[in-house]
Write an enzyme that holds these catalytic residues in place. Structure first.
Site, short mmCIF file in Angstrom:
data_model
loop_
_atom_site.label_atom_id
_atom_site.label_comp_id
_atom_site.label_asym_id
_atom_site.label_seq_id
_atom_site.Cartn_x
_atom_site.Cartn_y
_atom_site.Cartn_z
CG ASN A 187 0.82 3.69 15.05
OD1 ASN A 187 0.94 2.31 14.40
ND2 ASN A 187 2.08 4.07 15.51
CD GLU A 188 -4.90 5.67 16.04
OE1 GLU A 188 -4.84 5.02 14.96
OE2 GLU A 188 -4.36 6.74 16.72
CD GLU A 217 0.78 -5.64 4.93
OE1 GLU A 217 0.42 -6.58 5.18
OE2 GLU A 217 0.86 -4.91 4.74
CB ILE A 224 -1.76 -7.07 -0.61
CG1 ILE A 224 -1.87 -8.19 0.07
CG2 ILE A 224 -0.94 -6.73 -0.15
CD1 ILE A 224 -1.76 -9.06 0.75
CB THR A 227 2.14 -0.42 -1.81
OG1 THR A 227 1.86 0.91 -0.98
CG2 THR A 227 3.40 -0.52 -1.70
CD GLN A 285 12.80 22.46 16.24
OE1 GLN A 285 10.97 22.41 15.26
NE2 GLN A 285 12.28 24.13 16.49
C1 LIG Z 1 -0.02 5.41 0.88
C2 LIG Z 1 -0.51 4.14 1.40
C3 LIG Z 1 0.20 3.14 1.23
C4 LIG Z 1 -0.84 1.73 1.53
N1 LIG Z 1 -0.90 0.39 1.00
C5 LIG Z 1 -2.11 -0.28 1.30
C6 LIG Z 1 -1.35 -1.40 0.77
O1 LIG Z 1 -0.31 -1.85 -0.61
N2 LIG Z 1 -2.46 -2.82 0.16
C7 LIG Z 1 -3.78 -2.24 1.63
O2 LIG Z 1 -4.49 -2.92 1.41
N3 LIG Z 1 -3.66 -1.17 1.78
C8 LIG Z 1 -2.96 -0.15 2.09
N4 LIG Z 1 -3.37 1.37 2.62
C9 LIG Z 1 -3.85 1.26 3.14
C10 LIG Z 1 -3.98 0.99 4.99
O3 LIG Z 1 -3.40 -0.33 5.07
C11 LIG Z 1 -5.08 1.93 5.66
O4 LIG Z 1 -5.37 2.71 5.16
C12 LIG Z 1 -5.28 1.67 7.36
O5 LIG Z 1 -5.81 0.01 7.42
C13 LIG Z 1 -6.20 2.09 7.78
O6 LIG Z 1 -7.35 2.09 6.73
P1 LIG Z 1 -8.14 3.13 6.49
O7 LIG Z 1 -7.72 4.47 5.61
O8 LIG Z 1 -9.45 2.76 5.81
O9 LIG Z 1 -8.35 4.22 8.25
P2 LIG Z 1 -10.34 3.79 8.52
O10 LIG Z 1 -10.45 2.00 8.91
O11 LIG Z 1 -11.28 4.57 8.19
O12 LIG Z 1 -9.59 4.51 10.69
C14 LIG Z 1 -10.05 5.98 10.31
C15 LIG Z 1 -9.10 6.15 11.51
O13 LIG Z 1 -9.76 5.59 12.78
C16 LIG Z 1 -9.08 4.45 13.09
N5 LIG Z 1 -10.29 3.35 14.13
C17 LIG Z 1 -10.96 2.55 12.75
N6 LIG Z 1 -11.11 1.68 14.02
C18 LIG Z 1 -10.50 1.90 15.46
C19 LIG Z 1 -11.37 0.81 17.01
N7 LIG Z 1 -10.90 -0.13 16.26
N8 LIG Z 1 -10.29 1.96 17.29
C20 LIG Z 1 -9.63 2.86 17.88
N9 LIG Z 1 -9.14 3.80 16.29
C21 LIG Z 1 -9.66 2.75 14.89
C22 LIG Z 1 -8.06 4.47 12.97
O14 LIG Z 1 -7.12 4.19 13.31
C23 LIG Z 1 -7.16 5.20 12.15
O15 LIG Z 1 -6.83 6.82 12.71
C24 LIG Z 1 -2.22 1.95 2.64
C25 LIG Z 1 -2.15 3.19 2.36
C26 LIG Z 1 -1.45 4.46 2.14
C27 LIG Z 1 -1.54 5.12 3.11
#
Ligand SMILES: Cc1cc2nc3c(=O)[nH]c(=O)nc-3n(C[C@H](O)[C@H](O)[C@H](O)COP(=O)(O)OP(=O)(O)OC[C@H]3O[C@@H](n4cnc5c(N)ncnc54)[C@H](O)[C@@H]3O)c2cc1C
Length: 381
Positions: free
Chosen positions: A368-369, A244, A125, A160, A338
């Site tokens: 989690n945010e 999910e 996805i 993924t 640990q």
């Molecule tokens: C190993 C792995 C597998 C994954 N698999 C998939 C997959 O199969 N399909 C897919 O579509 N995605 C996948 N993802 C993506 C994952 O869902 C995203 O990394 C995640 O949703 C966060 O998006 P971002 O990395 O762009 O972080 P960002 O959106 O840039 O966020 C960066 C930080 O800012 C915080 N933040 C953002 N907005 C807010 C807010 N409004 N208030 C407070 N804090 C906020 C976030 O919590 C985070 O700590 C995967 C990621 C990883 C690392």
């Protein structure tokens, strides 16, 4: 604490899943990590045993279990192996397949579901883009109408199963001016001209899963690849995300519980100052604390599974289960490292890998945010 979620049918099913894990997964786990991928034979074997199609009606080759407790059994047994395999499986069976089952046309279901249930068509996805994953309404990949076709351009990252998938359910912008109300879901075959993948991404944990960037360049598809309604993709995703998140919560707790049990055994065997390290009051109290945390988290998630089986799990409760379980998992595994001392930092010990593998669960499936944002909004804040 004895759980009362499962009956004898689930117990019998659990025995089948365990047998599959012991025969077809465990002997090869080191190879999966070295290859950064779980081979197709594992999925084909799971398909043969009818384990992949729990969400798929019998008419399309699945078992149509219609009881999420069976999905929970699979997730728990796979999470005991490692966090990567349960994630790859979950993305295929519990996250992506339901979109086709519930939103697909009759023709789409007949075209794809039998091979999804057998493992011949592997699913991914694609929501997240390099520019951001939390703000799903801001995605930039576009599909522009050209005659009878859609022309798709853009990219996705962190996907993924991205390297092994045959079909990627992809969120694409179809109406630039409409933000969340301008997104459509497309089922994109990975052999379509214009589709390409980057390398397998080098992650800080979960080596066994193939995570990739995907690229779409003038990729042409007809309406028969649109899943659900045009411009309703965001709503479709919001409806499916609770499942999910619940799946993620089940894996989080099962994974941490398994490593905690192994850690308890270790603290009985490892000696210092002439006594088992688990017998020191500090460690005994710590282990009592960790076991309690796991059981309390498990009890909440069991309640969510029951609610979901009745079709009543709310998005807010799924968000609570997701953030709490991933935080608990990370806290518990940090203590487990640990308790292993220096061995806890060695990759040859499961606890070290589990600790690394767990970190991402606070980030993915909605960070989690973002989960707390959803819960806070529900409080009227
Ligand atoms: C190993 C792995 C597998 C994954 N698999 C998939 C997959 O199969 N399909 C897919 O579509 N995605 C996948 N993802 C993506 C994952 O869902 C995203 O990394 C995640 O949703 C966060 O998006 P971002 O990395 O762009 O972080 P960002 O959106 O840039 O966020 C960066 C930080 O800012 C915080 N933040 C953002 N907005 C807010 C807010 N409004 N208030 C407070 N804090 C906020 C976030 O919590 C985070 O700590 C995967 C990621 C990883 C690392």
């Amino acid at each position: 604490m004895k759980r009362d979620l499962f009956d004898q049918n689930h117990d019998a099913f659990r025995a089948t899943v365990r047998e599959f894990v012991e025969r077809s997964v465990l002997p090869q786990v080191e190879q999966h990590a070295a290859d950064k991928q779980i081979p197709r034979e594992v999925w084909l074997e799971a398909g043969k045993q009818g384990l992949l199609g729990l969400e798929i009606p019998e008419a399309y080759g699945g078992s149509g279990a219609g009881d999420f407790r069976f999905n929970a059994v699979v997730s728990e047994e796979l999470a005991k192996v490692n966090a990567a395999i349960v994630s790859c499986w979950g993305i295929h069976s519990d996250v992506t397949a339901p979109y086709i089952v519930e939103l697909g046309t009759e023709e789409q279901k007949q075209r794809w579901l039998p091979s999804v249930a057998s493992g011949e068509t592997w699913l991914a996805i694609g929501m997240t883009e390099a520019s951001g994953g939390s703000d799903l309404a801001a995605i930039k990949t576009t599909a522009v109408r050209d005659g009878d076709e859609w022309v798709i351009n853009g990219s996705k990252t962190f996907i993924t199963n991205g390297y092994s998938a045959d079909l990627v359910l992809t969120a694409v912008r179809t109406s630039p001016e409409k933000k969340a109300r301008g997104i459509t879901l497309f089922a994109i075959p990975t052999d379509a001209p214009g589709f390409s993948r980057g390398r397998k991404l080098d992650k800080a944990g979960q080596e066994e899963s193939d995570t990739a960037e995907l690229f779409f360049e003038n990729l042409r598809l007809g309406d028969d690849h649109v899943i659900g309604e045009v411009d309703h993709g965001f709503i479709h995703m919001m409806q499916k995300l609770p499942q999910e998140r619940l799946g993620s919560a089940i894996s989080n707790v099962a994974h941490a519980k398994q490593i905690l049990l192994e850690t308890i055994a270790y603290t009985k065997e490892r000696h210092a100052f002439g006594a088992a390290i688990g017998s020191f009051q500090h460690n005994k109290f710590l282990l009592a604390d960790l076991v309690t945390r796991i059981e309390v988290a498990e009890a909440f998630i069991d309640k969510c599974i029951r609610a979901h089986t009745r079709g009543e799990l709310s998005a807010v409760d799924a968000a609570k289960a997701k953030w709490w379980s991933s935080q608990t998992q990370n806290d518990v595994l940090d203590h487990c490292v640990q308790l292993h001392g220096g061995y806890g930092f060695m990759n040859e010990y499961r606890v070290a890998r589990a600790w690394r593998d767990a970190r991402v669960t606070k980030i993915w499936a909605g960070s989690n945010e973002i989960m707390k944002e959803l819960i806070g909004r529900d409080l009227g804040l």
